[in-house]
Design an enzyme around this catalytic site. Structure first.
Site, PDB file in Angstrom:
ATOM      1  N   GLY A  33       0.812  -1.213   0.000  1.00  0.00           N
ATOM      2  CA  GLY A  33       0.000   0.000   0.000  1.00  0.00           C
ATOM      3  C   GLY A  33       0.844   1.261   0.000  1.00  0.00           C
ATOM      4  O   GLY A  33       2.075   1.206   0.111  1.00  0.00           O
ATOM      5  N   ASP A  34       0.156   2.393  -0.198  1.00  0.00           N
ATOM      6  CA  ASP A  34       0.800   3.707  -0.192  1.00  0.00           C
ATOM      7  C   ASP A  34       1.843   3.858  -1.283  1.00  0.00           C
ATOM      8  O   ASP A  34       2.854   4.533  -1.101  1.00  0.00           O
ATOM      9  CB  ASP A  34       1.429   4.011   1.179  1.00  0.00           C
ATOM     10  N   LYS A  60      -0.561   5.386  -5.850  1.00  0.00           N
ATOM     11  CA  LYS A  60      -1.451   5.003  -6.949  1.00  0.00           C
ATOM     12  C   LYS A  60      -2.307   6.184  -7.393  1.00  0.00           C
ATOM     13  O   LYS A  60      -2.631   6.324  -8.558  1.00  0.00           O
ATOM     14  CB  LYS A  60      -2.403   3.876  -6.500  1.00  0.00           C
ATOM     15  N   GLY A  96      -5.584   5.867   1.779  1.00  0.00           N
ATOM     16  CA  GLY A  96      -5.244   7.286   1.839  1.00  0.00           C
ATOM     17  C   GLY A  96      -4.637   7.688   0.515  1.00  0.00           C
ATOM     18  O   GLY A  96      -3.644   7.122   0.092  1.00  0.00           O
ATOM     19  N   HIS A  97      -5.277   8.609  -0.173  1.00  0.00           N
ATOM     20  CA  HIS A  97      -4.724   9.092  -1.441  1.00  0.00           C
ATOM     21  C   HIS A  97      -4.458  10.574  -1.288  1.00  0.00           C
ATOM     22  O   HIS A  97      -5.333  11.309  -0.824  1.00  0.00           O
ATOM     23  CB  HIS A  97      -5.740   8.964  -2.578  1.00  0.00           C
ATOM     24  N   GLN A 127      -5.316  -0.092  -1.010  1.00  0.00           N
ATOM     25  CA  GLN A 127      -4.296  -0.942  -0.365  1.00  0.00           C
ATOM     26  C   GLN A 127      -3.388  -1.576  -1.436  1.00  0.00           C
ATOM     27  O   GLN A 127      -3.556  -1.320  -2.615  1.00  0.00           O
ATOM     28  CB  GLN A 127      -4.892  -2.039   0.528  1.00  0.00           C
ATOM     29  N   SER A 157       8.365   8.453 -11.370  1.00  0.00           N
ATOM     30  CA  SER A 157       7.870   9.659 -10.720  1.00  0.00           C
ATOM     31  C   SER A 157       8.964  10.259  -9.836  1.00  0.00           C
ATOM     32  O   SER A 157       9.604   9.547  -9.069  1.00  0.00           O
ATOM     33  CB  SER A 157       6.626   9.309  -9.904  1.00  0.00           C
TER      34      SER A 157
HETATM   35  P1  IMP Z   1      -7.451  -2.448   7.993  1.00  0.00           P
HETATM   36  O1  IMP Z   1      -7.592  -2.389   6.513  1.00  0.00           O
HETATM   37  O2  IMP Z   1      -7.738  -1.135   8.669  1.00  0.00           O
HETATM   38  O3  IMP Z   1      -8.217  -3.586   8.586  1.00  0.00           O
HETATM   39  O4  IMP Z   1      -5.909  -2.756   8.329  1.00  0.00           O
HETATM   40  C1  IMP Z   1      -5.291  -3.994   7.994  1.00  0.00           C
HETATM   41  C2  IMP Z   1      -3.834  -3.777   7.584  1.00  0.00           C
HETATM   42  O5  IMP Z   1      -3.788  -3.103   6.340  1.00  0.00           O
HETATM   43  C3  IMP Z   1      -3.023  -2.905   8.552  1.00  0.00           C
HETATM   44  O6  IMP Z   1      -1.690  -3.361   8.545  1.00  0.00           O
HETATM   45  C4  IMP Z   1      -3.095  -1.532   7.934  1.00  0.00           C
HETATM   46  O7  IMP Z   1      -2.019  -0.703   8.319  1.00  0.00           O
HETATM   47  C5  IMP Z   1      -3.038  -1.892   6.459  1.00  0.00           C
HETATM   48  N1  IMP Z   1      -3.652  -0.903   5.588  1.00  0.00           N
HETATM   49  C6  IMP Z   1      -4.970  -0.705   5.388  1.00  0.00           C
HETATM   50  N2  IMP Z   1      -5.167   0.260   4.482  1.00  0.00           N
HETATM   51  C7  IMP Z   1      -3.951   0.663   4.091  1.00  0.00           C
HETATM   52  C8  IMP Z   1      -3.503   1.619   3.125  1.00  0.00           C
HETATM   53  O8  IMP Z   1      -4.268   2.271   2.427  1.00  0.00           O
HETATM   54  N3  IMP Z   1      -2.152   1.746   3.026  1.00  0.00           N
HETATM   55  C9  IMP Z   1      -1.286   1.001   3.733  1.00  0.00           C
HETATM   56  N4  IMP Z   1      -1.655   0.089   4.627  1.00  0.00           N
HETATM   57  C10 IMP Z   1      -2.983  -0.073   4.797  1.00  0.00           C
END
Ligand code: IMP
Length: 432
Positions: free
Chosen positions: A12-13, A16, A40-41, A229, A421
């Site tokens: 993730g992050d 995108k 988070g975008h 994600q 980028s």
């Molecule tokens: P949840 O999606 O809040 O249930 O979190 C599950 C796992 O996914 C955790 O390790 C979060 O930090 C990770 N996670 C969820 N959404 C993101 C994202 O958009 N970016 C990075 N990690 C994420």
């Protein structure tokens, strides 16, 4: 080219949002198909940053329709907050944004359940605390799930909440036992009043979005699917149990948006020039070299703090074993390499090319997160570059060492690199 999917190939992050935004001029509809306000975008346009966690990045582009598919879990106050903050920034989304009537709704008891489970000392996943997991549990458990369409029927909603909330209160009390923190108790009528208030404002946005998308495809419209994600957080193929509760791979599109796979004709895998991860779970290339180390430097320069929770992200070297795995699983046709500028100034750079496990060399990603936890990275070292590259717009103008680094990633992953980028702004992009 009816459907393009933009998917992150790490945890993730991967930025995108920037790629979706760049493709935005070439598309009619941007669709989210998984996750919720855990994403988070940040999109920067002319120096102005828009932070979104639930709405698709497409809402920033005039004339582009944005769709939140049935596979997304929606927290209504967050939805309305983002709509309002865009309006304050001069972007009116009315008539351009639709949410599926099948999307499940996050209620305060979901958030409370997650708080209790994550506050224990064992079994922690390090979630974002947005109620995502408990809401998906209710969706597949069927008895307690409520969908967006049901929000619009007052009598039905009240009846459902009268049935569900007492169960939830009992469940929460049971979860709290032994966990320490005091537990909140909920009243079905109070929740009904609150959510019926949201329903008034949400009504114009709620649609049968599967049909909307199928009609759009029949009319020759071009769609972009924005995965939330990263692929390594996919509930089936990620580092389970340290994953999110939805399918973040492109395979989630059919189920989470109602668009058959045959319409997805291009898959763009987005990767950072290094690796980050938030929350618990194995991370073989993590840099744990202290406050004066390279990990901290990358975190500071790359502003590697969670958009949703503000948590410092764990930082590490580029892991070619992991990205080869997700590139294959996602069916990516190409990769875009993000945040290359963050590595400027480092004397040397490492890329993980294989793992060592119990004295054996592994060149594939282990299918078990507990095995991955025991893997040691095997690195290849490349020279770094000193120059600031944020102003560079042409491939040929990049320092030789930067080009070598990108080319090595291309070789190791086995896919062309279509974009590099070198900064957050739309303009800070090199088309390779
Ligand atoms: P949840 O999606 O809040 O249930 O979190 C599950 C796992 O996914 C955790 O390790 C979060 O930090 C990770 N996670 C969820 N959404 C993101 C994202 O958009 N970016 C990075 N990690 C994420």
């Amino acid at each position: 080219m009816p459907g393009t999917c933009v998917v992150g190939l790490q945890w993730g992050d991967e930025a995108k949002g920037k790629i979706v935004d760049l493709l935005g001029h070439d598309c009619d509809i941007v669709v989210r198909y998984n996750g919720g306000a855990n994403a988070g975008h940040t999109v920067v346009v002319n120096g102005k940053a828009f932070k979104l966690s639930l709405l698709p990045t497409g809402v920033i582009r005039p004339g582009v329709i944005s769709v939140i598919g049935n596979g997304v879990v929606v927290y209504p106050p967050r939805f309305l907050e983002e709509v309002d903050s865009l309006a304050q920034g001069g972007i009116d989304v009315t008539g351009n944004l639709f949410v599926s009537d099948h999307a499940h709704i996050i209620f305060p008891y979901h958030i409370e359940e997650e708080r209790l489970l994550e506050s224990g000392s064992e079994g922690k996943i390090g979630t974002t605390g947005r109620g995502i997991g408990p809401c998906y549990q209710d969706k597949v458990g069927r008895r307690f799930g409520i969908r967006m369409g049901e929000l619009l029927n007052e009598a039905h909603l009240r009846e459902r909440l009268r049935f569900i909330v007492p169960f939830k209160n009992r469940l929460l009390t049971a979860f709290a036992n032994g966990h320490g923190p005091s537990v909140r108790s909920f009243d079905s009528e109070t929740i009904a009043e609150e959510y019926l208030g949201y329903a008034q404002r949400l009504k114009p946005f709620v649609r049968d979005t599967s049909r909307l998308l199928q009609d759009a495809l029949a009319a020759g419209k071009r769609l972009i699917f924005e995965a939330a994600q990263g692929s390594l957080l996919d509930v089936d193929h990620g580092t389970y149990p340290y994953v999110t509760s939805s399918s973040s791979l492109p395979s989630g599109i059919w189920g989470g948006a109602g668009v058959p796979a045959k319409f997805i004709t291009r898959i763009i895998g987005v990767v950072k020039a290094y690796t980050t991860r938030v929350g618990q779970g194995p991370f073989p290339t993590e840099l744990t070299d202290g406050p004066d180390g390279i990990g901290e430097r990358i975190r500071r320069v790359g502003r590697e703090y969670g958009t949703v929770t503000g948590r410092p992200r764990r930082v590490g070297w580029f892991d070619a074993v992991a990205v080869r795995y997700t590139a294959t699983l996602s069916g990516a046709d190409e990769i875009t390499l993000m945040l290359l500028d963050v590595l400027s100034g480092l004397t040397e750079l490492k890329i993980c090319t294989a793992y060592e496990l119990d004295g054996q060399q592994l060149t594939h990603f282990p299918s078990d997160a507990y095995q991955l936890e025991r893997c040691q990275p095997i690195y290849e070292t490349l020279p770094g570059w000193r120059e600031d590259i944020t102003g560079i717009r042409k491939w040929a103008d990049l320092p030789t060492a930067a080009r070598r680094y990108v080319e090595r990633i291309r070789e190791l992953v086995g896919l062309k690199v279509s974009v590099v980028s070198v900064g957050p702004d739309r303009e800070q992009t090199i088309m390779v």
